[in-house]
Structure formats: structure tokens, C-alpha cells
Write an enzyme that holds these catalytic residues in place. Structure first.
Site: not given
Length: 257
Positions: A10, A96, A167, A12
Site C-alpha cells: 500500500n 483501511h 492491521e 498510500k
């Protein structure tokens, strides 16, 4: 077990054309673990999706970091799952913690986005995880199960293309990482929840991956845990050689088998 190792990167809100090109060059090298033992998915910002989808070797798939909850329309700044599928994008990250906390996305909203993404044929990387205060209060399982419930609206078959990413929020970008034992404990609980609330088959087949300060130094020990089926990697996925090391931690599964 039969669950294929899965490593997602990821990126981001990071990257320039130059830096992204360097990562792509590394990932295209033959030293990366073979596609038959590990699924590799990278998730660049929207602006890089078409280029990376074209430039990465075909064994590496590309994911979006988000998608809109509906087909399209007057929703300025949003990108629909239909658009992503039209570009040839195969995965999307949803739920997320940064979107949950910074943008106020609720469990219900995330679940609706995931259901629509699935209807357009996208695989979903379904993120769950608790805050530090929730872990300290003994609420880790409660929080994760509530988040899982929002994804459980899928019919049985689409779960074939769902990866659950645990996560813990306290470990994302902090340098803190769950111990292998902590990760295994939550992954077992998630699998048990899927068995009870979805089906035994889904629980057995669904890949549950870990994210939160994963790096080249800790990935091997985490991967050796029976129910850790891979990783969702943040900062380390921007460093081509280190990300390659994490991908190649799939070898821990052979050692542990």
C-alpha cells in the site's frame, strides 16, 4: 492448508514518476518469489494505476486504495469500482483505518463499498483492526468482529476473492509491530468467526494477512505463524529491495510446513 501467500504493498499518498519507476524495476526482477507460491499486489495512488498496471510484469497485480460506494454520478473526486474494473484493476483496499479515522467511514459504509466492488468483479482487501486503547481494554476481538460483520454481507462465492487484512491501528506507521504470537492469536479468532458466521469452507480458504510496521527484519517470523497468510505492507513497500525481501518471506511457510 492450501492458502496461497499474499503480499500487498500500500503506497498510500506517496510516489513520483521517478520513485515509482524504481520500485517497478525491482519488482520486475526475477529474484521475486514465483507467482505459483505468492500473490503480489501493489496499490499505488490513482494517478499511477494505468501506468503500473501496464509496466509491471503480469504476475504482479494492481489494487486501488479505495473506491466509491456506487456506480458513479455527481460525486466529485470519487472513483467507482466500475471505472477501476474497466482499467483492468483487479483489487481494491477497503476499510483501511486511515479512512475510518480521518474520513469517518463507518462499518456500514465500508461494507456497502465492498459489496459493490465485488459486484463489479474486484477482489477486496478487507481491512480490520483495533486502536491501542481498545486493545488495552481487552476489546480487540469485539472491534474486529464488528468490522468483519460489515463485510459478511457477501454471498459465499465472492469470498473466494476476499483477503482479510488485520492491521492493528497502533502498529500502523508507528514502528511498533504485533508480536508473531499476537498476530497469530487474532488471525485464529478471525478464522473462527468466519467459520461460525459465514461457513467452514470460507474460514478454511480465506487468506488472513497482517499489516502494521511490517519490514524485512520481522516478516520471516510473522510469516512462520500458521494463520498468517501474508502481509499488507505500508512504508516498506516503497523500498523496492525491502519489499522484495518481504515477498520472499513466503519461504517461511515451506520451513514451517
Amino acid at each position: 492448508m492450501g492458502r496461497k501467500f499474499f503480499v500487498g504493498g500500500n503506497w498510500k499518498c506517496n510516489g513520483t514518476q521517478e520513485s515509482v519507476s524504481k520500485i517497478v524495476d525491482t519488482l520486475n526482477e526475477p529474484t521475486i518469489a514465483a507467482n505459483d507460491v505468492v500473490t503480489v499486489v501493489v496499490s499505488p495512488p490513482y494517478v499511477f494505476l494505468p501506468d503500473e498496471n501496464a509496466e509491471l510484469k503480469h504476475e504482479i497485480q494492481v489494487a486501488a486504495q479505495n473506491c466509491w460506494v456506487k456506480k458513479g454520478g455527481a460525486f466529485t473526486g470519487e472513483v467507482s469500482a466500475q471505472m477501476l474494473a474497466n482499467l483492468g484493476i483487479t483489487w481494491v483496499i477497503l476499510g483501511h483505518s486511515e479512512r475510518r479515522t480521518l474520513l469517518g467511514e463507518s462499518n456500514e459504509f465500508v461494507g456497502k463499498k465492498a459489496a459493490y466492488a465485488q459486484s463489479e468483479g474486484l477482489g477486496v482487501i478487507a481491512c480490520i483492526g483495533e486502536l491501542l486503547e481498545e486493545r488495552e481494554a481487552g476489546k480487540t476481538f469485539d472491534v474486529c468482529f464488528k468490522q468483519l460483520k460489515s463485510f459478511a454481507r457477501f454471498p459465499a462465492k465472492p469470498w473466494d476473492n476476499v483477503v482479510v487484512a488485520y492491521e492493528p491501528v497502533w502498529a500502523i506507521g508507528t514502528g511498533k509491530v504485533a508480536s508473531p504470537e499476537q498476530a497469530q492469536e487474532v488471525h485464529v479468532a478471525v478464522r473462527d468467526w468466519l467459520k461460525t458466521n459465514v461457513s467452514e469452507e470460507v474460514a478454511s480458504k480465506t487468506r488472513i494477512i497482517y499489516g502494521g510496521s511490517v519490514n524485512g527484519g520481522n516478516s520471516l517470523a510473522l510469516a512462520a505463524q500458521e494463520d498468517v497468510d501474508g502481509f499488507l505492507v505500508g512504508g516498506a513497500s516503497l523500498k523496492g529491495p525491502e519489499f522484495a525481501t518481504i515477498i520472499n518471506s513466503v519461504t517461511a511457510k515451506k520451513v514451517a510446513a
